[in-house]
Design a protein around this motif. Structure first.
Motif, mmCIF file in Angstrom:
data_model
loop_
_atom_site.group_PDB
_atom_site.id
_atom_site.type_symbol
_atom_site.label_atom_id
_atom_site.label_comp_id
_atom_site.label_asym_id
_atom_site.label_seq_id
_atom_site.Cartn_x
_atom_site.Cartn_y
_atom_site.Cartn_z
ATOM 1 N N SER A 25 35.601 14.654 -36.774
ATOM 2 C CA SER A 25 35.985 13.548 -35.888
ATOM 3 C C SER A 25 35.579 12.205 -36.465
ATOM 4 O O SER A 25 34.657 12.106 -37.271
ATOM 5 N N ALA A 26 36.256 11.180 -35.979
ATOM 6 C CA ALA A 26 35.870 9.825 -36.338
ATOM 7 C C ALA A 26 34.464 9.571 -35.807
ATOM 8 O O ALA A 26 34.079 10.076 -34.751
ATOM 9 N N LEU A 27 33.698 8.821 -36.532
ATOM 10 C CA LEU A 27 32.314 8.512 -36.141
ATOM 11 C C LEU A 27 32.329 7.338 -35.169
ATOM 12 O O LEU A 27 31.765 6.283 -35.438
ATOM 13 N N ASP A 28 32.972 7.550 -34.024
ATOM 14 C CA ASP A 28 33.146 6.487 -33.038
ATOM 15 C C ASP A 28 32.019 6.503 -32.005
ATOM 16 O O ASP A 28 31.100 7.324 -32.066
ATOM 17 N N ASP A 29 32.113 5.596 -31.036
ATOM 18 C CA ASP A 29 31.063 5.468 -30.021
ATOM 19 C C ASP A 29 30.973 6.700 -29.123
ATOM 20 O O ASP A 29 29.898 7.028 -28.626
ATOM 21 N N ASP A 30 32.093 7.399 -28.922
ATOM 22 C CA ASP A 30 32.065 8.622 -28.126
ATOM 23 C C ASP A 30 31.194 9.674 -28.815
ATOM 24 O O ASP A 30 30.366 10.331 -28.176
ATOM 25 N N LEU A 31 31.364 9.813 -30.124
ATOM 26 C CA LEU A 31 30.560 10.776 -30.873
ATOM 27 C C LEU A 31 29.091 10.351 -30.907
ATOM 28 O O LEU A 31 28.192 11.188 -30.802
ATOM 29 N N VAL A 32 28.830 9.057 -31.013
ATOM 30 C CA VAL A 32 27.450 8.551 -30.953
ATOM 31 C C VAL A 32 26.802 8.983 -29.641
ATOM 32 O O VAL A 32 25.687 9.513 -29.631
ATOM 33 N N GLY A 33 27.505 8.788 -28.523
ATOM 34 C CA GLY A 33 26.964 9.160 -27.220
ATOM 35 C C GLY A 33 26.707 10.648 -27.107
ATOM 36 O O GLY A 33 25.665 11.076 -26.594
ATOM 37 N N ARG A 34 27.635 11.453 -27.601
ATOM 38 C CA ARG A 34 27.456 12.910 -27.530
ATOM 39 C C ARG A 34 26.266 13.360 -28.374
ATOM 40 O O ARG A 34 25.499 14.220 -27.967
ATOM 41 N N TYR A 35 26.099 12.760 -29.554
ATOM 42 C CA TYR A 35 24.983 13.152 -30.422
ATOM 43 C C TYR A 35 23.648 12.648 -29.885
ATOM 44 O O TYR A 35 22.628 13.309 -30.062
ATOM 45 N N ALA A 36 23.647 11.499 -29.231
ATOM 46 C CA ALA A 36 22.404 11.003 -28.631
ATOM 47 C C ALA A 36 21.924 11.970 -27.553
ATOM 48 O O ALA A 36 20.726 12.267 -27.457
ATOM 49 N N VAL A 37 22.846 12.472 -26.753
ATOM 50 C CA VAL A 37 22.495 13.467 -25.734
ATOM 51 C C VAL A 37 22.063 14.764 -26.410
ATOM 52 O O VAL A 37 21.072 15.381 -26.030
ATOM 53 N N ALA A 38 22.787 15.183 -27.436
ATOM 54 C CA ALA A 38 22.462 16.431 -28.129
ATOM 55 C C ALA A 38 21.062 16.385 -28.743
ATOM 56 O O ALA A 38 20.345 17.388 -28.721
#
Length: 132
Positions: A25-38
């Motif tokens: 996936s693109a390293l966008d803000d949605d992925l940032v949020g998901r990884y911060a939670v992870a």
């Protein structure tokens, strides 16, 4: 400047997951949020969240190549070094924003607390008794 080995493992774990478990996936803000939670719920590292965020910043500030550890699947675009460093910086910001002033880095409870009239047991033993 070299980073500590646990930071290298953390960065490589994030890169690996982004490349192969997030479908490139693109390293966008949605992925940032998901990884911060992870990182809170299913951590890659045993280090406290504050230290993980600092480690990500140290990796970004280092002169080490971060985005070329793994070859992408054939036909998938590899992450650009600047793109991955930006992602790590935004991830460190998101992790730090999610930590309260007295938060030791434990995950937040999911959903609101259950409101019932039964007294709540306290401690691990009481919880285990309740689960039996």
């Amino acid at each position: 400047m070299a980073v500590e080995p646990w930071v290298t493992c953390l960065v490589n774990g994030i890169l690996y997951n982004a490349m192969f478990h997030s479908d490139g996936s693109a390293l966008d803000d949605d992925l940032v949020g998901r990884y911060a939670v992870a990182l809170r719920v299913s951590p890659i590292s045993d280090e406290p969240l504050r230290r993980q965020a600092a480690g990500l910043r140290a990796a970004v500030a280092s002169d080490e190549v971060l985005a070329s550890t793994f070859e992408p699947y054939p036909g998938w675009r590899p992450y650009d070094e600047a793109e991955f460093r930006s992602f790590l910086t935004r991830l460190a910001d998101a992790v730090e924003q999610g930590i309260g002033p007295d938060d030791p880095g434990l995950p937040e409870p999911l959903g609101p607390p259950v409101q019932d009239s039964a007294p709540r047991p306290r401690g691990l033993r009481a919880l285990l008794r309740r689960l039996r």
